[in-house]
Design an enzyme around this catalytic site. Structure first.
Site: not given
Ligand code: SF4
Length: 375
Positions: A102, A228-229, A304, A354
């Protein structure tokens, strides 16, 4: 130097020049190739009309390939702030499908940001993420990352606009595909006259891969770093992001500080607010303390929620109420000197977390294939 030919679009300018001379052509043919690949965004050798036919033939005979992406689906959000694309990577040499990825065009004021995937699936198993449910399938080649960028660029052009930013924040953990991701970003930076997106407009987002952060801090790319904490205590973070068991919060914050010290760029901490999981008053207070010595921005993201039927773990995560979101935001702003923003999900109506679009499409496809055919 041996030039890998399976991913022509993923070769850097000096590699293309070397390739040209290896194949008996002057090195400027490599520059022409680069222009076709990255300025004109050619998808095959046939259209490269100012290259001698003999050179194109030699390239093809030597096995030169350009990764193509087939558009399976695109959807624009009702808010008009995001357009999401699902691409198929085609088939490998064994005839097996290579999977789907994506990419999202995010529209925000004057900014047009390409949010790109780095892997098919992901090994990191974050409990709130649809991509995690796929497991790790494969790393993307640099050319496949660049091709996503080109397709979004074309979409922006179609709207009479141009891309301004790149974030590696789609499917996958970019720092686990370091070589290909940084190569793709170098190619985007090098595509003179077309994209002109410099390192300052690029961001790599990580779930907390500490060795990758330290490596990136020594790279000459000078991109922004987003972490991403998503939790303020190791126990909670390890539950929702298993990578925390290997690199706990203290190590992650130390790496973030190192990144700032080496690059002089404020780090962005992404913090997903999940009802009763990460949105407590104590979380706001701890978040302020954790980030107090690191020049940074804090981006709050209300969770989300997945579409009905896409539950991805035993626990159902919920978006906090508006009142709880406001309370957390206010409390954090009062407790920190850093810039705090709240990003209300731009693509809530288009499966923009995602992996969600991919999940929905594949679930629909399996439902179709599982439906008995009427005679
Ligand atoms: S794609 Fe999903 S599982 Fe992979 S690091 Fe990002 S949030 Fe975590």
């Amino acid at each position: 130097m041996t030039i890998p030919l399976h991913d022509l679009k993923g070769l850097l300018p000096d590699q293309l020049r070397q390739l040209a001379t290896d194949l008996g052509e002057p090195s400027y043919r490599g520059d022409q190739l680069f222009e076709w690949l990255h300025v004109h965004q050619a998808r095959d050798l046939d259209g490269m009309t100012n290259l001698p036919a003999r050179f194109r033939q030699v390239l093809a005979e030597a096995g030169a390939q350009m990764p193509g992406l087939e558009l399976l689906e695109s959807s624009a959000s009702d808010t008009g702030k995001a357009v999401k694309f699902l691409f198929d990577l085609g088939q490998g040499g064994n005839g097996q499908g290579l999977g789907q990825v994506e990419a999202v065009l995010i529209i925000d004021g004057d900014r047009r940001t390409a949010c790109l995937s780095s892997q098919v699936g992901c090994a990191l198993d974050c409990k709130f993420c649809a991509t995690a449910q796929m497991g790790f399938v494969r790393n993307l080649h640099a050319g496949q990352i660049v091709e996503q960028l080109h397709r979004l660029h074309q979409e922006a052009q179609r709207r009479g606009e141009r891309l301004t930013n790149i974030v590696m924040m789609g499917m996958g953990e970019p720092l686990l595909n370091y070589e290909q991701v940084t190569c793709a970003l170098r190619l985007a930076r090098a595509s003179d006259g077309q994209l002109q997106i410099g390192g300052r407009k690029m961001t790599v987002s990580t779930a907390g891969h500490v060795p990758g952060i330290l490596r990136l801090s020594e790279d000459d790319l000078n991109v922004g770093l987003a972490i991403s904490l998503n939790a303020t205590e190791d126990e909670t973070r390890s539950q929702i992001m298993p990578i925390n068991r290997k690199w706990p919060i203290a190590d992650l914050m130390a790496a973030a500080k190192t990144y700032f010290d080496r690059k002089g760029r404020r780090v962005t901490f992404e913090y997903v607010l999940m009802d009763q999981v990460t949105d407590l008053d104590a979380d706001a207070d701890r978040l302020a303390v954790l980030t107090s010595s690191i020049p940074c921005k804090i981006n709050l993201i209300p969770y989300n929620e997945l579409a009905p039927g896409l539950q991805i773990s035993d626990r159902v995560y919920r978006r906090p109420s508006s009142a709880r979101l406001d309370r957390f935001t206010r409390r954090l702003k009062n407790a920190t000197r850093h810039t705090v923003t709240r990003r209300d999900s731009r693509g809530r109506d288009i499966d923009a977390a995602c992996g969600q679009l991919h999940r929905r499409v594949t679930d629909a496809q399996s439902a179709v294939s599982a439906t008995p055919q009427r005679a």
